[in-house]
Design a protein around this motif. Sequence first.
Motif, PDB file in Angstrom:
ATOM      1  N   PRO A  13      22.213  55.049  16.162  1.00 55.52           N
ATOM      2  CA  PRO A  13      20.920  54.403  15.929  1.00 55.52           C
ATOM      3  C   PRO A  13      20.854  53.032  16.611  1.00 55.52           C
ATOM      4  O   PRO A  13      21.777  52.224  16.486  1.00 55.52           O
ATOM      5  N   PRO A  15      18.131  49.700  17.388  1.00 52.58           N
ATOM      6  CA  PRO A  15      16.852  49.112  16.972  1.00 52.58           C
ATOM      7  C   PRO A  15      15.732  49.262  17.993  1.00 52.58           C
ATOM      8  O   PRO A  15      14.566  49.394  17.619  1.00 52.58           O
ATOM      9  N   THR A  18      14.267  53.043  17.683  1.00 56.07           N
ATOM     10  CA  THR A  18      13.679  53.558  16.449  1.00 56.07           C
ATOM     11  C   THR A  18      12.148  53.541  16.428  1.00 56.07           C
ATOM     12  O   THR A  18      11.535  54.538  16.039  1.00 56.07           O
ATOM     13  N   TRP A  52      22.955  46.883  10.859  1.00 56.08           N
ATOM     14  CA  TRP A  52      21.630  46.332  11.119  1.00 56.08           C
ATOM     15  C   TRP A  52      20.895  46.052   9.815  1.00 56.08           C
ATOM     16  O   TRP A  52      21.111  46.712   8.793  1.00 56.08           O
ATOM     17  N   THR A  54      17.698  46.399   9.257  1.00 54.33           N
ATOM     18  CA  THR A  54      16.503  47.215   9.091  1.00 54.33           C
ATOM     19  C   THR A  54      16.901  48.686   9.037  1.00 54.33           C
ATOM     20  O   THR A  54      17.944  49.082   9.569  1.00 54.33           O
ATOM     21  N   ASP A  55      16.062  49.503   8.411  1.00 54.54           N
ATOM     22  CA  ASP A  55      16.326  50.935   8.304  1.00 54.54           C
ATOM     23  C   ASP A  55      15.984  51.598   9.632  1.00 54.54           C
ATOM     24  O   ASP A  55      14.830  51.634  10.039  1.00 54.54           O
ATOM     25  N   LEU A  56      16.997  52.107  10.306  1.00 56.22           N
ATOM     26  CA  LEU A  56      16.803  52.707  11.623  1.00 56.22           C
ATOM     27  C   LEU A  56      16.635  54.221  11.569  1.00 56.22           C
ATOM     28  O   LEU A  56      16.503  54.863  12.616  1.00 56.22           O
TER      29      LEU A  56
END
Length: 380
Positions: A13, A15, A18, A52, A54-56
């Motif tokens: 994943p 950023p 995504t 990370w 944030t939710d990827l």
Amino acid sequence: MRTTKLAIVVSHPIPYYTPVLRELAKSIRLKVFYTAGDEQFYDHGFQKNIQWDTDLLQGYDHQFLTNTGRQNPYLHFFRIKNPDAIKAITLFNPQHLLIYGWAYYSHLSIIRHFKNKVKISFRGDSNLLNNSSGIKNLFKRIVLRWVYKHIDQAFFTGTHSKTYFKEYGLKEPQLFFAPHAIDNHKFAAISASSEKQTLRDKLGLKDDHILILFTGKFNPNKNPQLLLNAFLRIKSANLTLLFVGGGIQEHQLKETVREHQNSKIHFLPFQNQDSMPGIYQACDLFCMPSNHESWGLAINEAMAAGKAILASDHIGCAIDLIRESNGKTFKRGDINDLQKKLALLTTSKSDLIKRGLASKALIAKWDFSTQIKNILYAFK
């Protein structure tokens, strides 16, 4: 369009990918196959596990494949081997296959297996800037022409990327523009202004003070030492240099600063994505002194934050994103040229502000929407 089934193969994943995956999933049926496994991602450049902020993974279908290549952490090609890859992708039964990067055992195996079975697309940002002459380059040319004979079309990220694909055998009708992009609105957000001021206050900077920023891995290719050495040559009480990141040269850089007893040079450790807009906005000039970059997405980020740019001429995005209006390039590895351009750009804060506004206008055209639109067009 919704009946189109697209399998995407990518290592882990990321950023920058995504938002594109989420938007594509609204128009076509896709499934992303992550080949590096579902363990925490270790970045060898930063020398740390990356988690990370944030939710990827939300907003699109995905599957983590079993990776048996982790026992080869220093043999790049064999670092990713997925015994379940062919079966998993076949079970999904896609009409199209999009591969991000071929230089892993598993990725190349997938390309070879599905050739003539489904339409294979490839996305990469390699360029010819670092090519050498001789036997090594001849061998590389033979290998790459063979690799790209296995794909039906490619998505290029910019001018140098398109030239690269043509050099290794792809024709104009096989090429589609999918620009490297970041969330421009995020890095331009007014909400980051408080973080900007907090950082400038922490560094003791007045409004007229000029902050030069380097972000990334501290390694020989990124060449932060060159920037540090050039900065030390410039005698100005109005300039401050900030390094953000980490890596194998961190001790060396800090030791150089200690030797010179320079209080105008500062360090921050690796920062996650949510912290970066404020850091970019705090600076006045962003510098990327790398010996080579396939693209250089940090330049996109700094431009979206409205900053002037100084970069090596061997950075892939330089030909597309750096103009006289928003910055300058210097000759790779040339400390004299870097010092000259650095001094020239930092003579006037108002000039840097004008160049930053030009950066923001230029980068507006390099966005996710163009990438998504052209990818969907290629899969019609």
